[in-house]
Design an enzyme around this catalytic site. Structure first.
Site, PDB file in Angstrom:
ATOM      1  N   CYS A  33      25.044  34.315  31.961  1.00 28.65           N
ATOM      2  CA  CYS A  33      23.954  34.324  30.982  1.00 28.65           C
ATOM      3  C   CYS A  33      24.202  33.277  29.910  1.00 28.65           C
ATOM      4  O   CYS A  33      25.341  32.966  29.580  1.00 28.65           O
ATOM      5  CB  CYS A  33      23.849  35.706  30.338  1.00 28.65           C
ATOM      6  N   ASN A  67      31.121  44.330  36.168  1.00 27.80           N
ATOM      7  CA  ASN A  67      32.142  43.596  35.414  1.00 27.80           C
ATOM      8  C   ASN A  67      33.562  43.959  35.845  1.00 27.80           C
ATOM      9  O   ASN A  67      34.501  43.244  35.533  1.00 27.80           O
ATOM     10  CB  ASN A  67      31.980  43.830  33.909  1.00 27.80           C
TER      11      ASN A  67
HETATM   12  C1  UD1 Z   1      32.090  39.119  27.285  1.00 34.65           C
HETATM   13  C2  UD1 Z   1      32.245  40.507  26.754  1.00 34.65           C
HETATM   14  C3  UD1 Z   1      32.113  41.415  27.909  1.00 34.65           C
HETATM   15  C4  UD1 Z   1      30.740  41.174  28.542  1.00 34.65           C
HETATM   16  C5  UD1 Z   1      30.486  39.705  28.861  1.00 34.65           C
HETATM   17  C6  UD1 Z   1      29.042  39.399  29.218  1.00 34.65           C
HETATM   18  C7  UD1 Z   1      33.625  41.198  24.858  1.00 34.65           C
HETATM   19  C8  UD1 Z   1      34.947  41.078  24.192  1.00 34.65           C
HETATM   20  N1  UD1 Z   1      33.506  40.588  26.060  1.00 34.65           N
HETATM   21  O1  UD1 Z   1      33.074  38.899  28.310  1.00 34.65           O
HETATM   22  O2  UD1 Z   1      32.272  42.761  27.507  1.00 34.65           O
HETATM   23  O3  UD1 Z   1      30.599  41.906  29.715  1.00 34.65           O
HETATM   24  O4  UD1 Z   1      30.789  38.927  27.745  1.00 34.65           O
HETATM   25  O5  UD1 Z   1      28.194  39.682  28.180  1.00 34.65           O
HETATM   26  O6  UD1 Z   1      32.744  41.853  24.356  1.00 34.65           O
HETATM   27  N2  UD1 Z   1      36.183  32.995  23.709  1.00 34.65           N
HETATM   28  C9  UD1 Z   1      36.767  31.837  23.288  1.00 34.65           C
HETATM   29  N3  UD1 Z   1      37.552  31.142  24.167  1.00 34.65           N
HETATM   30  C10 UD1 Z   1      37.777  31.560  25.441  1.00 34.65           C
HETATM   31  C11 UD1 Z   1      37.164  32.752  25.877  1.00 34.65           C
HETATM   32  C12 UD1 Z   1      36.363  33.441  24.998  1.00 34.65           C
HETATM   33  O7  UD1 Z   1      36.608  31.421  22.150  1.00 34.65           O
HETATM   34  O8  UD1 Z   1      38.499  30.884  26.187  1.00 34.65           O
HETATM   35  C13 UD1 Z   1      35.315  33.773  22.798  1.00 34.65           C
HETATM   36  C14 UD1 Z   1      33.853  33.745  23.241  1.00 34.65           C
HETATM   37  O9  UD1 Z   1      33.169  32.648  22.731  1.00 34.65           O
HETATM   38  C15 UD1 Z   1      33.343  35.068  22.695  1.00 34.65           C
HETATM   39  C16 UD1 Z   1      34.560  35.989  22.750  1.00 34.65           C
HETATM   40  O10 UD1 Z   1      35.689  35.120  22.876  1.00 34.65           O
HETATM   41  O11 UD1 Z   1      32.973  34.921  21.357  1.00 34.65           O
HETATM   42  C17 UD1 Z   1      34.564  36.982  23.886  1.00 34.65           C
HETATM   43  O12 UD1 Z   1      34.516  36.276  25.104  1.00 34.65           O
HETATM   44  P1  UD1 Z   1      35.035  36.892  26.473  1.00 34.65           P
HETATM   45  O13 UD1 Z   1      35.430  38.303  26.260  1.00 34.65           O
HETATM   46  O14 UD1 Z   1      35.984  35.963  27.084  1.00 34.65           O
HETATM   47  O15 UD1 Z   1      33.735  36.801  27.325  1.00 34.65           O
HETATM   48  P2  UD1 Z   1      33.497  37.417  28.705  1.00 34.65           P
HETATM   49  O16 UD1 Z   1      34.750  37.517  29.485  1.00 34.65           O
HETATM   50  O17 UD1 Z   1      32.342  36.665  29.273  1.00 34.65           O
END
Ligand code: UD1
Length: 420
Positions: free
Chosen positions: A117, A23
């Site tokens: 995922c 990551n």
């Molecule tokens: C997240 C995890 C990360 C993990 C990865 C894969 C957190 C904060 N982040 O990262 O540690 O490695 O998943 O499992 O734990 N969201 C929105 N709008 C956006 C972006 C995100 O609403 O534009 C929401 C998502 O729906 C989610 C949350 O924010 O509920 C966290 O998302 P985000 O941290 O962006 O996801 P990843 O970067 O994939």
């Protein structure tokens, strides 16, 4: 990596070296585009998500050289603002970082689709909101999402309503290229986000320390190539600690940073694990039996969502787990698909809304299918503790994030074979 076959019941004992963080590696590799120069990455994990990222970069014109030392040099000078094939970008979630990086360097970024995922909806509205505030205009056609900032990006205030890892990374990259000052607040502060800021600083960006969930970027200065060491993978480390717990084992992790794993270590200690923490290593001596706990996932430094399935697996193991375990998933809508497969092994699980409850029961080997990267890791832990032989299919999902899995587990005494 198609199939993992495990015969359960062996205690894991010994030492294992934790690799570079997937990551952290993905955003660093994409951020290198901003330098327009050559960067050297040390400790880059050889997992399929990283190899896929290198494929995308190669398609865009980067030259990649695997050095004899194990370091990887990526020369970004000839990267062109092209649309990469959707088949490449949709294989990994990390391809969203193309938006901030390409927009920052070329004023145009195209993304045919991002994968990763399946946890239900994975929106990128915050990424787009921030990039638009910096001056990008969005266009979506049948082929790709395209962002354009023909007269460049301009710094501004970007208060995030929730600490998204991906949005923080993308906006840091774009802000580095934007003229003037950007203040990003409400940001994610995961170690891999901090590592991205560190890399950009090493490449010449003016980025303040993270303070009070905010960071100030004075953008617009040209960046240059640099050398960076990818931080150890906290999720890989956490998974091996859980594997030792699952089998009543005793394990020492080299190159694991306790500071990154506070929430997990707190829980494991309360479950009865004896821990020794050093600056760059962790030893765990598992108890014969452990108490189950209630955990709730959340943004760092809360319990990581990427360690939720592994902890859930521990709560299922009859003969070791005592009492009811509960996991409340607060980051993703739908991250319980692995529980269906655990049930096939005999697990007792009840799910109500965002919480799953687990009661210990005898687990037995059978055929299961890995639903996603960490869900597959949970099945692997259950299999290490189960009676008999477990065959995990769709194991490529696990290969996305665990380097040298077979060798590392066998080195600890596990009876495991990886096929394909
Ligand atoms: C997240 C995890 C990360 C993990 C990865 C894969 C957190 C904060 N982040 O990262 O540690 O490695 O998943 O499992 O734990 N969201 C929105 N709008 C956006 C972006 C995100 O609403 O534009 C929401 C998502 O729906 C989610 C949350 O924010 O509920 C966290 O998302 P985000 O941290 O962006 O996801 P990843 O970067 O994939």
């Amino acid at each position: 990596m198609n199939r993992i076959v495990v015969t359960g019941g062996k205690r894991l004992v010994g030492e294992v070296r934790i690799g570079g963080s997937k990551n952290a590696a993905l955003p660093l590799l994409f951020a290198g585009i901003l330098t327009g120069d050559s960067c050297v990455f040390e400790n880059l994990p050889r997992v399929s998500d990283v190899l896929q990222t290198l494929e995308i970069l190669r398609f865009l014109g980067a030259r990649i050289r695997f050095q004899r030392s194990g370091d990887v040099e990526v020369d970004y000078r000839d990267v062109r603002p092209e649309v990469p094939p959707g088949t490449l970008t949709s294989a990994i979630r990390g391809s969203v970082y193309l938006l901030g990086a390409m927009l920052g360097r070329f004023g145009i970024a195209s993304l045919p689709g991002a994968g990763g995922c399946d946890f239900g909806s994975r929106p990128i509205d915050l990424h787009l909101w921030g990039l638009e505030r910096l001056g990008a205009v969005e266009e979506q056609d049948a082929e790709a999402l395209t962002l354009r900032a023909e007269s460049g990006l301009s710094g501004c205030a970007l208060p995030l309503p929730l600490p998204s890892v991906g949005a923080t990374g993308n906006l840091l990259m774009a802000a580095t290229a934007a003229r003037g000052e950007t203040v990003l607040s409400g940001i994610a502060i995961e170690p891999h986000v901090q590592a991205l800021a560190e890399f950009l600083r090493a490449a010449g960006a003016d980025i303040s320390p993270f303070e009070g969930g905010a960071v100030r970027v004075r953008g617009g200065a040209p960046l240059h190539g640099c050398r960076v060491r990818v931080i150890p993978d906290m999720i890989e480390a956490g998974t091996y600690l859980c594997a030792a717990m699952a089998t009543g084992g005793r394990i020492t992790l080299r190159e694991a940073v306790p500071e990154h794993l506070g929430a997990l270590l707190w829980v494991l200690e309360r479950m009865g694990a004896r821990l020794q923490l050093r600056r760059d290593g962790i030893s765990l001596d598992a108890p014969e039996r452990y108490r189950c706990m209630r955990i709730e996932t959340g943004p760092y430094p809360a319990f990581p969502t990427d360690l939720h399935p592994q902890m859930a697996a521990l709560f299922c193991i009859g003969g070791r787990a005592v009492g009811e375990g509960r996991v409340r998933e607060r980051v993703w809508q739908s991250r319980f698909r692995y529980t269906e497969e655990l049930r096939r092994m005999g697990a007792v699980v009840r799910i109500a809304e965002d919480e799953a409850r687990f009661l210990p029961s005898t687990l037995h080997g059978t055929e299961v299918r890995s639903p996603d990267l960490r869900g597959g890791a949970a099945l692997l832990l259950a299999a290490l503790a189960a009676e008999g032989r477990t065959e995990i299919s769709n194991a490529a999902t696990v290969g996305r994030g665990y380097e040298h899995l077979e060798a590392k587990l066998r080195g600890l005494g596990a009876r495991v074979r990886v096929y394909g």
